[in-house]
Design a protein around this motif. Structure first.
Motif, PDB file in Angstrom:
ATOM      1  N   ALA A 157       2.445 -20.921 -27.875  1.00  0.00           N
ATOM      2  CA  ALA A 157       1.676 -20.090 -26.938  1.00  0.00           C
ATOM      3  C   ALA A 157       1.213 -20.923 -25.744  1.00  0.00           C
ATOM      4  CB  ALA A 157       0.476 -19.490 -27.657  1.00  0.00           C
ATOM      5  N   PRO A 158       2.134 -21.376 -24.895  1.00  0.00           N
ATOM      6  CA  PRO A 158       1.731 -22.244 -23.787  1.00  0.00           C
ATOM      7  C   PRO A 158       0.879 -21.528 -22.742  1.00  0.00           C
ATOM      8  CG  PRO A 158       4.023 -21.625 -23.561  1.00  0.00           C
ATOM      9  CD  PRO A 158       3.560 -21.122 -24.902  1.00  0.00           C
ATOM     10  N   HIS A 159       0.890 -20.198 -22.760  1.00  0.00           N
ATOM     11  CA  HIS A 159       0.153 -19.441 -21.748  1.00  0.00           C
ATOM     12  C   HIS A 159      -1.336 -19.302 -22.078  1.00  0.00           C
ATOM     13  CE1 HIS A 159       1.587 -16.794 -24.909  1.00  0.00           C
ATOM     14  NE2 HIS A 159       0.497 -16.097 -24.701  1.00  0.00           N
ATOM     15  N   ARG A 160      -1.756 -19.687 -23.280  1.00  0.00           N
ATOM     16  CA  ARG A 160      -3.168 -19.549 -23.613  1.00  0.00           C
ATOM     17  C   ARG A 160      -3.980 -20.649 -22.925  1.00  0.00           C
ATOM     18  NH1 ARG A 160      -3.060 -21.961 -29.731  1.00  0.00           N
ATOM     19  NH2 ARG A 160      -3.418 -24.066 -28.998  1.00  0.00           N
ATOM     20  N   TRP A 161      -5.298 -20.505 -22.951  1.00  0.00           N
ATOM     21  CA  TRP A 161      -6.161 -21.470 -22.294  1.00  0.00           C
ATOM     22  C   TRP A 161      -6.053 -22.817 -23.005  1.00  0.00           C
ATOM     23  CZ3 TRP A 161      -8.154 -21.971 -17.813  1.00  0.00           C
ATOM     24  CH2 TRP A 161      -9.112 -22.933 -17.586  1.00  0.00           C
ATOM     25  N   PRO A 162      -5.827 -23.904 -22.264  1.00  0.00           N
ATOM     26  CA  PRO A 162      -5.684 -25.216 -22.898  1.00  0.00           C
ATOM     27  C   PRO A 162      -6.951 -25.650 -23.623  1.00  0.00           C
ATOM     28  CG  PRO A 162      -4.975 -25.277 -20.607  1.00  0.00           C
ATOM     29  CD  PRO A 162      -5.637 -23.952 -20.825  1.00  0.00           C
ATOM     30  N   ARG A 163      -6.784 -26.035 -24.869  1.00  0.00           N
ATOM     31  CA  ARG A 163      -7.868 -26.568 -25.674  1.00  0.00           C
ATOM     32  C   ARG A 163      -7.299 -27.601 -26.633  1.00  0.00           C
ATOM     33  NH1 ARG A 163     -10.956 -21.609 -27.825  1.00  0.00           N
ATOM     34  NH2 ARG A 163     -10.679 -20.797 -25.767  1.00  0.00           N
ATOM     35  N   PHE A 164      -8.032 -28.656 -26.846  1.00  0.00           N
ATOM     36  CA  PHE A 164      -7.543 -29.732 -27.703  1.00  0.00           C
ATOM     37  C   PHE A 164      -8.530 -30.037 -28.813  1.00  0.00           C
ATOM     38  CE2 PHE A 164      -5.330 -30.255 -23.748  1.00  0.00           C
ATOM     39  CZ  PHE A 164      -4.067 -30.626 -24.132  1.00  0.00           C
ATOM     40  N   GLY A 165      -7.991 -30.264 -30.000  1.00  0.00           N
ATOM     41  CA  GLY A 165      -8.779 -30.809 -31.079  1.00  0.00           C
ATOM     42  C   GLY A 165      -8.746 -32.322 -30.937  1.00  0.00           C
ATOM     43  N   GLN A 222      16.130 -17.911 -13.950  1.00  0.00           N
ATOM     44  CA  GLN A 222      15.942 -19.144 -14.719  1.00  0.00           C
ATOM     45  C   GLN A 222      15.096 -20.142 -13.935  1.00  0.00           C
ATOM     46  OE1 GLN A 222      16.710 -19.620 -17.909  1.00  0.00           O
ATOM     47  NE2 GLN A 222      15.689 -21.583 -17.778  1.00  0.00           N
ATOM     48  N   ALA A 223      15.296 -20.205 -12.620  1.00  0.00           N
ATOM     49  CA  ALA A 223      14.508 -21.123 -11.789  1.00  0.00           C
ATOM     50  C   ALA A 223      13.027 -20.740 -11.812  1.00  0.00           C
ATOM     51  CB  ALA A 223      15.037 -21.119 -10.359  1.00  0.00           C
ATOM     52  N   GLU A 224      12.743 -19.434 -11.758  1.00  0.00           N
ATOM     53  CA  GLU A 224      11.346 -18.977 -11.812  1.00  0.00           C
ATOM     54  C   GLU A 224      10.724 -19.284 -13.168  1.00  0.00           C
ATOM     55  OE1 GLU A 224      11.249 -15.112  -8.877  1.00  0.00           O
ATOM     56  OE2 GLU A 224      12.242 -14.903 -10.834  1.00  0.00           O
ATOM     57  N   LEU A 225      11.499 -19.094 -14.230  1.00  0.00           N
ATOM     58  CA  LEU A 225      11.012 -19.380 -15.571  1.00  0.00           C
ATOM     59  C   LEU A 225      10.736 -20.868 -15.740  1.00  0.00           C
ATOM     60  CD1 LEU A 225      10.320 -18.155 -18.287  1.00  0.00           C
ATOM     61  CD2 LEU A 225      12.701 -18.419 -18.958  1.00  0.00           C
ATOM     62  N   THR A 226      11.634 -21.721 -15.260  1.00  0.00           N
ATOM     63  CA  THR A 226      11.437 -23.175 -15.338  1.00  0.00           C
ATOM     64  C   THR A 226      10.201 -23.592 -14.552  1.00  0.00           C
ATOM     65  OG1 THR A 226      13.798 -23.529 -15.624  1.00  0.00           O
ATOM     66  CG2 THR A 226      12.508 -25.407 -14.862  1.00  0.00           C
ATOM     67  N   ALA A 227      10.011 -23.044 -13.358  1.00  0.00           N
ATOM     68  CA  ALA A 227       8.840 -23.365 -12.543  1.00  0.00           C
ATOM     69  C   ALA A 227       7.557 -22.945 -13.250  1.00  0.00           C
ATOM     70  CB  ALA A 227       8.947 -22.697 -11.179  1.00  0.00           C
ATOM     71  N   LEU A 228       7.575 -21.784 -13.905  1.00  0.00           N
ATOM     72  CA  LEU A 228       6.413 -21.316 -14.646  1.00  0.00           C
ATOM     73  C   LEU A 228       6.108 -22.239 -15.820  1.00  0.00           C
ATOM     74  CD1 LEU A 228       4.281 -19.107 -14.958  1.00  0.00           C
ATOM     75  CD2 LEU A 228       5.905 -17.850 -16.372  1.00  0.00           C
ATOM     76  N   GLU A 232       6.863 -25.429 -16.052  1.00  0.00           N
ATOM     77  CA  GLU A 232       6.344 -26.683 -15.499  1.00  0.00           C
ATOM     78  C   GLU A 232       4.893 -26.519 -15.057  1.00  0.00           C
ATOM     79  OE1 GLU A 232       9.060 -27.901 -12.437  1.00  0.00           O
ATOM     80  OE2 GLU A 232      10.653 -28.328 -13.877  1.00  0.00           O
ATOM     81  N   GLN A 233       4.574 -25.372 -14.487  1.00  0.00           N
ATOM     82  CA  GLN A 233       3.193 -25.105 -14.073  1.00  0.00           C
ATOM     83  C   GLN A 233       2.268 -25.075 -15.288  1.00  0.00           C
ATOM     84  OE1 GLN A 233       2.712 -21.329 -12.129  1.00  0.00           O
ATOM     85  NE2 GLN A 233       0.577 -21.676 -11.647  1.00  0.00           N
ATOM     86  N   GLU A 234       2.701 -24.400 -16.360  1.00  0.00           N
ATOM     87  CA  GLU A 234       1.899 -24.337 -17.581  1.00  0.00           C
ATOM     88  C   GLU A 234       1.729 -25.727 -18.196  1.00  0.00           C
ATOM     89  OE1 GLU A 234       0.207 -21.788 -19.104  1.00  0.00           O
ATOM     90  OE2 GLU A 234       0.662 -20.688 -17.276  1.00  0.00           O
ATOM     91  N   ALA A 235       2.802 -26.507 -18.245  1.00  0.00           N
ATOM     92  CA  ALA A 235       2.720 -27.867 -18.788  1.00  0.00           C
ATOM     93  C   ALA A 235       1.757 -28.706 -17.951  1.00  0.00           C
ATOM     94  CB  ALA A 235       4.096 -28.510 -18.825  1.00  0.00           C
ATOM     95  N   GLY A 236       1.788 -28.537 -16.642  1.00  0.00           N
ATOM     96  CA  GLY A 236       0.863 -29.254 -15.764  1.00  0.00           C
ATOM     97  C   GLY A 236      -0.578 -28.854 -16.002  1.00  0.00           C
ATOM     98  N   ARG A 237      -0.798 -27.577 -16.264  1.00  0.00           N
ATOM     99  CA  ARG A 237      -2.157 -27.099 -16.557  1.00  0.00           C
ATOM    100  C   ARG A 237      -2.681 -27.732 -17.843  1.00  0.00           C
ATOM    101  NH1 ARG A 237      -4.593 -21.929 -18.561  1.00  0.00           N
ATOM    102  NH2 ARG A 237      -2.588 -21.498 -19.497  1.00  0.00           N
ATOM    103  N   TRP A 238      -1.820 -27.802 -18.855  1.00  0.00           N
ATOM    104  CA  TRP A 238      -2.215 -28.438 -20.119  1.00  0.00           C
ATOM    105  C   TRP A 238      -2.442 -29.934 -19.917  1.00  0.00           C
ATOM    106  CZ3 TRP A 238      -2.959 -26.570 -25.139  1.00  0.00           C
ATOM    107  CH2 TRP A 238      -2.874 -25.182 -25.261  1.00  0.00           C
ATOM    108  N   ARG A 239      -1.607 -30.574 -19.111  1.00  0.00           N
ATOM    109  CA  ARG A 239      -1.770 -32.005 -18.836  1.00  0.00           C
ATOM    110  C   ARG A 239      -3.098 -32.266 -18.122  1.00  0.00           C
ATOM    111  NH1 ARG A 239       2.909 -32.810 -16.471  1.00  0.00           N
ATOM    112  NH2 ARG A 239       3.876 -33.248 -18.453  1.00  0.00           N
ATOM    113  N   ASP A 240      -3.426 -31.438 -17.141  1.00  0.00           N
ATOM    114  CA  ASP A 240      -4.695 -31.585 -16.415  1.00  0.00           C
ATOM    115  C   ASP A 240      -5.888 -31.427 -17.345  1.00  0.00           C
ATOM    116  OD1 ASP A 240      -3.210 -31.918 -14.091  1.00  0.00           O
ATOM    117  OD2 ASP A 240      -3.596 -29.886 -13.343  1.00  0.00           O
TER     118      ASP A 240
END
Length: 172
Positions: free
Chosen positions: A130-138, A34-40, A42-50
């Protein structure tokens, strides 16, 4: 034929282990704590935020004072002081704040320039699915009648889905 009872217990135990491993493999998810999943996540959310922040910096017109980015649930105090200062001195500015849609990662950018106020809405269209896909915004530009300062709170729509409102928004 005589079979050793300990062999039967061992065979049953191995059968159970193999069944569990097959179920995990069929599930399609890698084996993670669960800790690894949560870290992943958070990493994905950070990538989208960036990526959202880079998108904002590319589309905001030059010459506007940057009052910054306010992440979901973060303190909006510094951005609010910047906006108040800009309003007092009649400066043009922008501020971006994160929101959470039903199934999307959203940033709301409020701009105040020579032509008045407007809003840029950045929506990821399906980030939760699909948080793992490449971040793109309309990007959608909307008119803004009045700039609103909100507490980034959870609200529910008519279907009961939870959303989080942005710290800065526009009333239309």
């Amino acid at each position: 034929m005589i079979v050793n009872s300990s062999f039967g217990v061992l065979a049953s135990l191995l059968s159970g282990v193999v069944t569990c491993l097959c179920l995990v493999c069929l599930d399609g998810r890698p084996w993670q704590s669960q800790a690894e999943l949560t870290a992943l996540q958070e990493q994905e959310a950070g990538r989208w935020r960036d990526e959202a922040q880079a998108t904002v910096l590319n589309i905001v017109p030059d010459g506007l004072r940057a009052c910054g980015f306010v992440a979901l649930g973060a303190d909006r105090g510094a951005a609010l002081k910047c906006i108040e200062h800009a309003e007092r001195h009649q400066l043009h500015y922008w501020v971006a704040s994160e929101a959470q849609g039903i199934d999307s990662h959203v940033w709301v950018v409020v701009l105040k320039g020579a032509g008045g106020a407007s809003q840029l809405l950045l929506d990821s269209y399906g980030w939760e699915a699909a948080p793992h896909r490449w971040p793109r915004f309309g990007v959608t530009e909307l008119p803004c009648e009045v700039i609103e300062v909100n507490a980034a709170v959870q609200v529910k729509d008519s279907d009961g889905f939870a959303n989080a409102t942005p710290a800065f928004d526009c009333r239309r």
